[in-house]
Enzyme design. Structure first.
Site, short mmCIF file in Angstrom:
data_model
loop_
_atom_site.label_atom_id
_atom_site.label_comp_id
_atom_site.label_asym_id
_atom_site.label_seq_id
_atom_site.Cartn_x
_atom_site.Cartn_y
_atom_site.Cartn_z
N HIS A 1 9.02 -12.90 17.11
CA HIS A 1 10.10 -11.93 17.30
C HIS A 1 11.46 -12.64 17.39
CE1 HIS A 1 6.59 -9.43 17.80
NE2 HIS A 1 6.19 -10.28 18.73
N GLU B 1 9.13 -10.48 25.36
CA GLU B 1 8.28 -11.43 24.64
C GLU B 1 9.14 -12.43 23.87
OE1 GLU B 1 5.67 -9.60 21.80
OE2 GLU B 1 4.82 -11.52 21.16
N HIS C 1 3.22 -16.06 20.77
CA HIS C 1 3.38 -14.65 21.15
C HIS C 1 2.81 -14.42 22.54
CE1 HIS C 1 4.38 -12.87 17.14
NE2 HIS C 1 3.87 -14.03 16.75
N GLU D 1 -1.67 -15.72 21.37
CA GLU D 1 -1.23 -14.70 22.32
C GLU D 1 -1.51 -15.29 23.69
OE1 GLU D 1 0.25 -11.96 21.65
OE2 GLU D 1 -0.24 -11.45 19.58
ZN ZN Z 1 4.32 -10.83 19.38
#
Ligand code: ZN
Length: 319
Positions: A109, A146, A201, A283
């Site tokens: 992002h 995030e 992430h 993640e």
């Molecule tokens: Zn993400």
């Protein structure tokens, strides 16, 4: 609240609370076992809920992980006070075990994506499909985004890797208004001829869903996507990162995807589908779970996370 975007898909029922391969990840690294047992004793509080992964759980193989020498605990990540052009490139260290190696870090992002929703929602070709350019990412309930998390871990990771001699490039460093799009993120790694790429992430799944998982590219060959040459090497990279992430953070593999292996294979992510070099996503935890959020918002924990990821990369690059 679930997060749906190009990186993720609507929740689906998770298949099991913890599969028989749960221990496999911990077993990859002897040092992980202590942390694993501690977690088992104090953190076994998973709840029911949907997972955010689309692909079914995949079993992990038994590729050995050979922990490298520990990276030094540098708790002062480089800041981005003086942003460099994207993709930023580090100055290679004069020496070190990773001298000559190129690592691309892809901080998921972008903090500016929230202000550029029309730009990031345009469709791009990911070979197998068309998907949104990028997404805003998720955040903790208290508003730690995030995008902030991914950049912070990326800076810490860069510091460690540079200390070992690697040349490190970022796909973005908060130095552009939005994006890049997922296809460009892949292209940056490809054009750098990266020896390894890691996309960082944190998930946005239901409360009660906890733990980390590493996303590996599935085998796809369609349009511009052809991951066949990188599936095996990416799995090797991902397994090493998963094992060493357990050891360094004490975090358990996801309790909602991956059947306890901490590994999930997906064929729907442009950042993986379009990669021609070994690449995985990680993640690091679930921002929407309060216990995971307490970890993700801790600088000390993020340093451990960066160390686990770096050691996985070092292990992979040194064979
Ligand atoms: Zn993400």
């Amino acid at each position: 609240m679930s997060y749906v975007g190009p990186d993720f898909d609507p929740p689906q029922p998770r298949r099991s609370r913890r599969g028989p391969l749960t221990v496999a990840v911990a077993a990859l690294v002897p040092g992980a076992l202590a942390g694993w047992l501690v977690w088992q004793a104090v953190g076994n509080d998973s709840g029911d809920g949907g997972g955010s992964g689309k692909a079914g759980p995949q079993s992990s193989s038994s590729a050995p992980v050979s922990p490298s020498a520990s990276a030094s605990d540098n708790s002062k990540p480089r800041t981005s006070a003086t942003p460099s052009p994207t993709p930023s490139t580090s100055r290679p260290a004069a020496s070190g075990p990773l001298k000559g190696k190129v690592v691309v870090i892809d901080p998921g992002h972008n903090p500016g994506n929230f202000q550029h929703t029309s730009e990031i929602s345009r469709q791009v070709d990911i070979g197998t499909n068309r998907k949104e350019c990028d997404t805003t990412g998720t955040s903790t309930n208290a508003g730690y985004t995030e995008a902030q998390f991914t950049l912070d871990v990326a800076h810490r990771l860069r510091t460690i890797l540079e200390q070992q001699g690697a040349t490190v490039k970022f796909t973005q460093d908060g130095d552009r208004a939005w994006g890049p799009c997922v296809d460009e993120r892949a292209r940056i790694g490809n054009e750098a001829h990266a020896d390894a790429v890691v996309s960082i992430h944190a998930d946005g799944s239901a409360a009660g869903n906890r733990g980390f998982h590493v996303i590996l590219p599935g085998s796809v060959h369609e349009g511009a996507a052809d991951t066949r040459p990188i599936v095996t090497s990416s799995r090797d990279l991902g397994e090493r990162i998963a094992g060493l992430f357990v050891r360094e953070t004490g975090s358990a593999p996801s309790n909602y995807v991956g059947d306890g292996t901490g590994l999930v294979v997906r064929k729907d992510l442009g950042g993986l589908n379009l990669s021609t070099v070994p690449k995985v996503f990680i993640e690091c935890g679930n921002m929407r779970d309060s216990k995971d959020a307490a970890l993700l918002t801790s600088g000390a924990w993020r340093q451990k996370a960066a160390r686990g990821i770096s050691e996985g990369i070092v292990s992979f690059l040194r064979g």
